[in-house]
Design an enzyme around this catalytic site. Structure first.
Site, PDB file in Angstrom:
ATOM      1  N   GLU A 112      -4.931 -11.246  -1.633  1.00 31.81           N
ATOM      2  CA  GLU A 112      -5.869 -10.928  -0.370  1.00 31.81           C
ATOM      3  C   GLU A 112      -7.493 -11.017  -0.916  1.00 31.81           C
ATOM      4  OE1 GLU A 112      -4.807  -7.449   1.897  1.00 31.81           O
ATOM      5  OE2 GLU A 112      -2.820  -7.690   1.590  1.00 31.81           O
ATOM      6  N   GLU A 144       0.711  -1.226   0.086  1.00 28.02           N
ATOM      7  CA  GLU A 144       0.011  -0.061  -0.178  1.00 28.02           C
ATOM      8  C   GLU A 144       0.765   1.265   0.128  1.00 28.02           C
ATOM      9  OE1 GLU A 144      -2.811  -0.448   2.998  1.00 28.02           O
ATOM     10  OE2 GLU A 144      -3.386  -2.546   2.164  1.00 28.02           O
TER      11      GLU A 144
HETATM   12  O1  9MR Z   1      -6.569  -8.725   8.149  1.00 32.17           O
HETATM   13  C1  9MR Z   1      -5.733  -7.792   8.829  1.00 32.17           C
HETATM   14  C2  9MR Z   1      -6.205  -7.630  10.448  1.00 32.17           C
HETATM   15  O2  9MR Z   1      -6.382  -8.582  11.028  1.00 32.17           O
HETATM   16  C3  9MR Z   1      -5.163  -6.627  11.039  1.00 32.17           C
HETATM   17  O3  9MR Z   1      -5.680  -6.182  12.181  1.00 32.17           O
HETATM   18  C4  9MR Z   1      -4.650  -5.555  10.065  1.00 32.17           C
HETATM   19  C5  9MR Z   1      -3.790  -4.632  10.668  1.00 32.17           C
HETATM   20  O4  9MR Z   1      -2.507  -5.171  10.819  1.00 32.17           O
HETATM   21  O5  9MR Z   1      -4.417  -5.801   8.771  1.00 32.17           O
HETATM   22  C6  9MR Z   1      -5.290  -6.741   8.186  1.00 32.17           C
HETATM   23  O6  9MR Z   1      -4.919  -7.216   6.810  1.00 32.17           O
HETATM   24  C7  9MR Z   1      -4.490  -6.003   5.942  1.00 32.17           C
HETATM   25  C8  9MR Z   1      -3.384  -6.436   5.020  1.00 32.17           C
HETATM   26  O7  9MR Z   1      -2.275  -6.737   5.819  1.00 32.17           O
HETATM   27  C9  9MR Z   1      -2.911  -5.238   3.973  1.00 32.17           C
HETATM   28  N1  9MR Z   1      -4.309  -4.969   3.135  1.00 32.17           N
HETATM   29  C10 9MR Z   1      -5.512  -4.902   4.088  1.00 32.17           C
HETATM   30  C11 9MR Z   1      -5.903  -5.832   4.893  1.00 32.17           C
HETATM   31  C12 9MR Z   1      -7.111  -5.448   6.005  1.00 32.17           C
HETATM   32  O8  9MR Z   1      -6.945  -4.350   6.617  1.00 32.17           O
END
Ligand code: 9MR
Length: 353
Positions: free
Chosen positions: A264, A149
């Site tokens: 994802e 991102e």
């Molecule tokens: O699914 C993830 C969630 O459990 C965490 O709390 C969060 C912060 O670390 O990140 C989520 O995963 C993200 C991913 O790392 C990057 N793309 C967006 C995902 C959803 O927020």
């Protein structure tokens, strides 16, 4: 910090995961694509059915949160690899490949990292973090989301980068530093730039695809190795897939010699009708339309969902529904029964047509 060895991970069972493992029975016409899921450490530890589902369906595992700075670097002075190591050992024990997520992100940072204040400090921390993490899993985690991102939510050609602590302290160079460092430590690794919102027809999405291409081109021009674009593919139930736009995007990535991975995948179903059957069928159709747009144009190196079962997902919290119905974003329902989305994924996972 020492490198993880075969013996550390799981005695005698795993082969080095340098190549994707066999992805299932490929049938004539459509080769199987390595399929997997992100794995969350809490249900992984607590719920045997979760572990079983990871074993049954996946040939790729991605630690969902345990390779993020927040997990590894809670204390500034020492790395905590405990969660990541557990998931890595599981994957290796089951001969599943691994993807590493993520070496640089503007979020999920420990408090001390959010307080970094100089260019020199940010550069030092970024380099030593990537050196340590990539070295530890060298030969074990063959693919990394090097940056996650880094594209602005709504980029312009002049300002394609997301405003993060890395961008504020290091400027656009943060991306180069991350890729260069990862490549230096593990020259065999596949290095991926991972991002969201590439799928629909909105002008903002069109700008995001252009920004991704321009960032990749820029890295390439500087001789920095970038092997793949990770498309997160958090698909919105209420948005239409831009098939021609995606096909064009795949061609442009092909011209740049960059692979694509779906990293994802899930469906944001907050605006879909409450009736589960209808929601599941819309979600499956959306995933099918998306994969039909991407796969024939540029076959992904992997298709990864952001979880397997509706029992555990970020969607319900982040995209709360107006009614109180539970989110149904993933291919298995709360009781681990395959939903129509899994049938769609099976075509790619198993190589059936
Ligand atoms: O699914 C993830 C969630 O459990 C965490 O709390 C969060 C912060 O670390 O990140 C989520 O995963 C993200 C991913 O790392 C990057 N793309 C967006 C995902 C959803 O927020």
């Amino acid at each position: 910090m020492s490198r993880i060895t075969r013996r550390d991970a799981l005695a005698g069972t795993a082969s080095l995961a340098l190549a994707w493992p066999s992805a299932g029975l490929a049938q004539v016409g459509r080769p199987a694509i390595p399929f997997g899921s992100a794995a969350q450490i809490e249900p992984f530890r607590a719920d045997p059915r979760y572990r079983e589902a990871l074993k049954t369906y996946c040939n790729v595992i991605v630690p969902m949160n345990d390779l993020k700075w927040e997990a590894l670097r809670h204390d500034r002075s020492r790395f905590d690899f405990s969660g990541a190591d557990e998931l890595v050992a599981f994957a290796r024990g089951n001969k599943q490949a691994l993807r590493g997520h993520a070496l640089l992100w503007g979020m999920a940072l420990p408090p001390w990292a959010k307080e970094m204040s100089t260019k020199a400090e940010a550069e030092r921390e970024l380099i030593s973090h990537i050196e340590t993490v990539v070295d530890r899993y060298k030969g074990v985690i063959p693919t990394w989301d090097v940056v996650n991102e880094v594209i602005a939510h709504d980029p312009t050609l002049e300002e394609p980068y997301r405003d993060t602590i890395w961008q504020r302290l290091l400027g656009p160079e943060h991306i180069e530093i991350a890729f260069r460092t990862a490549a230096q430590i593990d020259p065999e690794a596949r290095l991926v730039i991972n991002d969201y919102d590439f799928e629909d027809t909105d002008p903002r999405i069109v700008r995001r695809r252009a920004a991704a291409l321009s960032i990749i081109r820029d890295l390439r021009d500087k001789g920095i190795p970038v092997h793949g674009l990770g498309m997160q593919a958090h698909l919105y139930g209420e948005r239409a897939i831009d098939t021609p736009g995606l096909q064009h995007f795949m061609q442009d990535l092909g011209t740049l010699g960059v692979d694509v991975e779906i990293t994802e995948l899930d469906v944001i179903d907050w605006k879909l009708p409450a009736v589960a059957r209808e929601r599941d069928s819309t979600a499956a159709n959306l995933v099918s339309t998306f994969l039909n747009a991407v796969v024939p144009a540029r076959q992904p190196k992997a298709i990864v969902t952001w979880g397997l079962s509706d029992r555990y997902s970020w969607i319900g919290e982040t995209f709360a529904r107006k009614d109180s119905a539970k989110a149904r974003p993933l291919p298995l329902d709360e009781d681990y029964r395959p939903k129509p989305m899994m049938k769609v994924l099976d075509r790619y996972r198993l190589g059936t047509s």
